[in-house]
Design a protein around this motif. Structure first.
Motif, short mmCIF file in Angstrom:
data_model
loop_
_atom_site.label_atom_id
_atom_site.label_comp_id
_atom_site.label_asym_id
_atom_site.label_seq_id
_atom_site.Cartn_x
_atom_site.Cartn_y
_atom_site.Cartn_z
N ARG A 1 -12.28 -32.69 -15.51
CA ARG A 1 -13.39 -33.46 -14.95
C ARG A 1 -14.00 -32.72 -13.76
O ARG A 1 -13.26 -32.19 -12.94
N ASP B 1 -23.72 -47.78 -17.07
CA ASP B 1 -22.95 -48.87 -17.66
C ASP B 1 -22.43 -49.82 -16.58
O ASP B 1 -21.23 -49.98 -16.39
N HIS C 1 -17.82 -48.07 -22.65
CA HIS C 1 -18.35 -46.77 -23.08
C HIS C 1 -19.05 -46.83 -24.44
O HIS C 1 -20.16 -46.32 -24.61
N THR D 1 -10.80 -40.47 -14.08
CA THR D 1 -11.10 -40.99 -15.42
C THR D 1 -11.47 -42.47 -15.37
O THR D 1 -10.93 -43.23 -14.56
N LYS D 2 -12.39 -42.86 -16.24
CA LYS D 2 -12.77 -44.28 -16.33
C LYS D 2 -12.08 -44.90 -17.55
O LYS D 2 -12.42 -45.99 -17.98
N PRO E 1 -23.62 -41.62 -21.14
CA PRO E 1 -23.22 -42.88 -20.49
C PRO E 1 -22.59 -42.55 -19.14
O PRO E 1 -21.91 -41.53 -19.00
N ASN F 1 -21.04 -53.93 -16.86
CA ASN F 1 -20.23 -52.93 -17.56
C ASN F 1 -19.89 -53.44 -18.96
O ASN F 1 -19.11 -54.37 -19.12
N GLU G 1 -20.02 -42.85 -11.55
CA GLU G 1 -19.94 -41.39 -11.56
C GLU G 1 -20.68 -40.77 -10.37
O GLU G 1 -21.24 -39.69 -10.47
N TYR H 1 -20.53 -44.37 -15.79
CA TYR H 1 -19.93 -45.55 -15.15
C TYR H 1 -19.19 -45.08 -13.89
O TYR H 1 -18.23 -44.31 -13.99
N GLN I 1 -16.99 -32.66 -18.88
CA GLN I 1 -15.87 -32.28 -19.74
C GLN I 1 -16.39 -31.84 -21.11
O GLN I 1 -15.67 -31.22 -21.88
N ALA J 1 -20.60 -37.75 -18.84
CA ALA J 1 -21.29 -37.35 -17.60
C ALA J 1 -20.46 -36.38 -16.77
O ALA J 1 -20.99 -35.69 -15.90
N ASP J 2 -19.15 -36.30 -17.03
CA ASP J 2 -18.26 -35.61 -16.09
C ASP J 2 -18.11 -34.11 -16.37
O ASP J 2 -17.21 -33.48 -15.84
N LYS K 1 -7.25 -49.29 -20.96
CA LYS K 1 -8.46 -49.19 -21.80
C LYS K 1 -8.19 -48.34 -23.03
O LYS K 1 -8.74 -48.59 -24.10
N1 UDP Z 1 -17.89 -44.58 -19.31
C1 UDP Z 1 -18.79 -45.63 -19.48
N2 UDP Z 1 -18.31 -46.92 -19.44
C2 UDP Z 1 -16.99 -47.21 -19.25
C3 UDP Z 1 -16.07 -46.13 -19.13
C4 UDP Z 1 -16.56 -44.83 -19.17
O1 UDP Z 1 -19.99 -45.41 -19.65
O2 UDP Z 1 -16.63 -48.40 -19.20
C5 UDP Z 1 -18.41 -43.19 -19.35
C6 UDP Z 1 -17.99 -42.31 -18.19
O3 UDP Z 1 -18.87 -42.42 -17.09
C7 UDP Z 1 -18.04 -40.92 -18.82
C8 UDP Z 1 -17.63 -41.20 -20.27
O4 UDP Z 1 -17.84 -42.58 -20.49
O5 UDP Z 1 -19.34 -40.38 -18.81
C9 UDP Z 1 -16.18 -40.84 -20.55
O6 UDP Z 1 -15.33 -41.43 -19.58
P1 UDP Z 1 -14.14 -40.62 -18.88
O7 UDP Z 1 -14.59 -39.23 -18.58
O8 UDP Z 1 -13.67 -41.41 -17.69
O9 UDP Z 1 -13.05 -40.62 -20.03
P2 UDP Z 1 -11.94 -39.48 -20.32
O10 UDP Z 1 -12.70 -38.18 -20.46
O11 UDP Z 1 -11.03 -39.48 -19.14
O12 UDP Z 1 -11.29 -39.92 -21.59
#
Ligand code: UDP
Ligand code: MG
Length: 346
Positions: A212, A55, A86, A217-218, A22, A83, A26, A24, A110, A107-108, A223
């Protein structure tokens, strides 16, 4: 809960592996992801499709993904109409994946792609779910680490005893398990809890979670809290029970205050009644409001679910057939005459 015994049947490497990602907003990440993922795909022992779900990004993410998909037919893109969040985006990817095994990753970067090779090894040993377990988290704030630590412990203790600690949605799922998961169409989704719920033989591969690759972060705090709340109330009536417990405690305190009031009356000390009355009214009122609020949360979710809306809407695809819109459950469908099903001209 006693552990289910599973007999592991070794299986060959999947003939097609689907990787669901997914994305969003990015646009900063894609230029890092593309070379790393392409190099990784060379090392895979099987054919692969990479299914990006955009997304509803507001930046150039979709454009970059379409570009990539234009150059490589293994890259498939589904763009959601807005959107949807996730969990809905991952669901869309899982619905469209056609592989014998499916991996979900962020996608990031991680979720390091290289860990997938280890997941495939466990899949071949016979496990249906192989989740990535975070051995360490680099460059995450002490606050995020602490809240994540507390979240998993709380969830395991009170809501999902089977939920593995320190795991996100980075995991490999076999086709059998995925088909079971796809049958669960609840509106408020906590996928990692749902995967734990379906059962099947599950195991972990541990990895160090890097920072990342780019961007931010999204999942801001707002959220995250919403997500934790969904995880709690969509899987458990525990908050309802807590509100019942709160009601019982308040009622018992009320009885004690009443006894004190009666004793004061009988002994002639009835002048100071105002304070105790105010305390009682506030406490009972507060308890009723809290209980009503929690009931409301559940009723709201029943209302959302009863609408039977699709979990996501795909507006565009590339290298992929566009999925048909799912029909609402048959109980909410009305039979319409063929001539009524066209577009009204009035
Ligand atoms: N993402 C998404 N929709 C959203 C929020 C996040 O598709 O509304 C995706 C985002 O692009 C990423 C993944 O979900 O690929 C995890 O998000 P993020 O890395 O920001 O979360 P964290 O690792 O900080 O918990
Ligand atoms: Mg991330």
């Amino acid at each position: 809960m006693p552990q289910t015994y599973h007999h592991l049947t070794p299986r060959p490497t999947p003939s097609l592996l689907s990787i669901v990602i997914p994305a969003y907003n990015e646009q900063e990440v894609i230029p890092h992801l593309r070379p790393r993922l392409e190099a990784f795909l060379q090392t895979l022992p099987c054919s692969v499709e990479v299914l990006f779900v955009n997304d509803g990004s507001a930046d150039r993410t979709l454009e970059l993904l379409m570009d990539w998909a234009g150059a490589d037919p293994r890259i498939k893109v589904a763009a959601l109409a807005r959107n949807f969040g996730h969990q809905a985006a991952v669901t869309a990817g899982l619905d469209m994946a056609i592989g014998d095994a499916v991996v979900v990753m962020d996608a990031d970067l991680q979720d390091p792609p290289e860990v997938v090779l280890e997941m495939i090894r466990e899949y071949c040993r016979g496990f249906d779910v192989v989740y990535g377990q975070r051995a360490s988290r680099q460059n995450e704030s002490a606050f995020k680490r602490l809240t994540a630590w507390g979240f998993y412990r709380f969830m395991r203790r009170f809501i999902h005893p089977d939920l593995p600690a320190d795991t996100g949605d980075f995991r490999l799922v076999s086709r059998e398990c995925l088909d079971a998961l796809k049958a669960m169409r609840e509106t408020h989704r906590f996928l990692r809890g749902m995967v734990a719920w379906v059962g099947f033989p599950q195991t972990a591969v541990r990895f160090d979670r890097p920072a990342r690759a780019a961007g931010s972060t999204k999942y801001p705090l707002r959220k995250m809290i919403h997500f934790a709340w969904t995880a709690a109330v969509s899987f458990s009536p525990l908050p309802l029970r807590l509100s019942l417990g709160l009601g019982i405690i308040t009622a018992m305190l009320g009885i004690i205050v009443s006894i004190i009031a009666v004793v004061s009356k009988l002994t002639g000390h009835t002048t100071a009644g105002w304070t105790s009355q105010v305390i009682l009214v506030c406490m009972v009122g507060g308890a009723i409001l809290v209980s009503n609020g929690i009931l409301g949360e559940y009723i709201g979710r029943i209302f959302e679910q009863s609408k039977g809306r699709p979990l996501y809407i795909v507006s565009r695809t590339m290298n992929l057939p566009k999925p048909p819109l799912p029909h609402p459950p048959s109980t909410t469908q009305t039979t319409s005459c063929p001539q009524e099903s066209g577009i009204s001209t009035r």
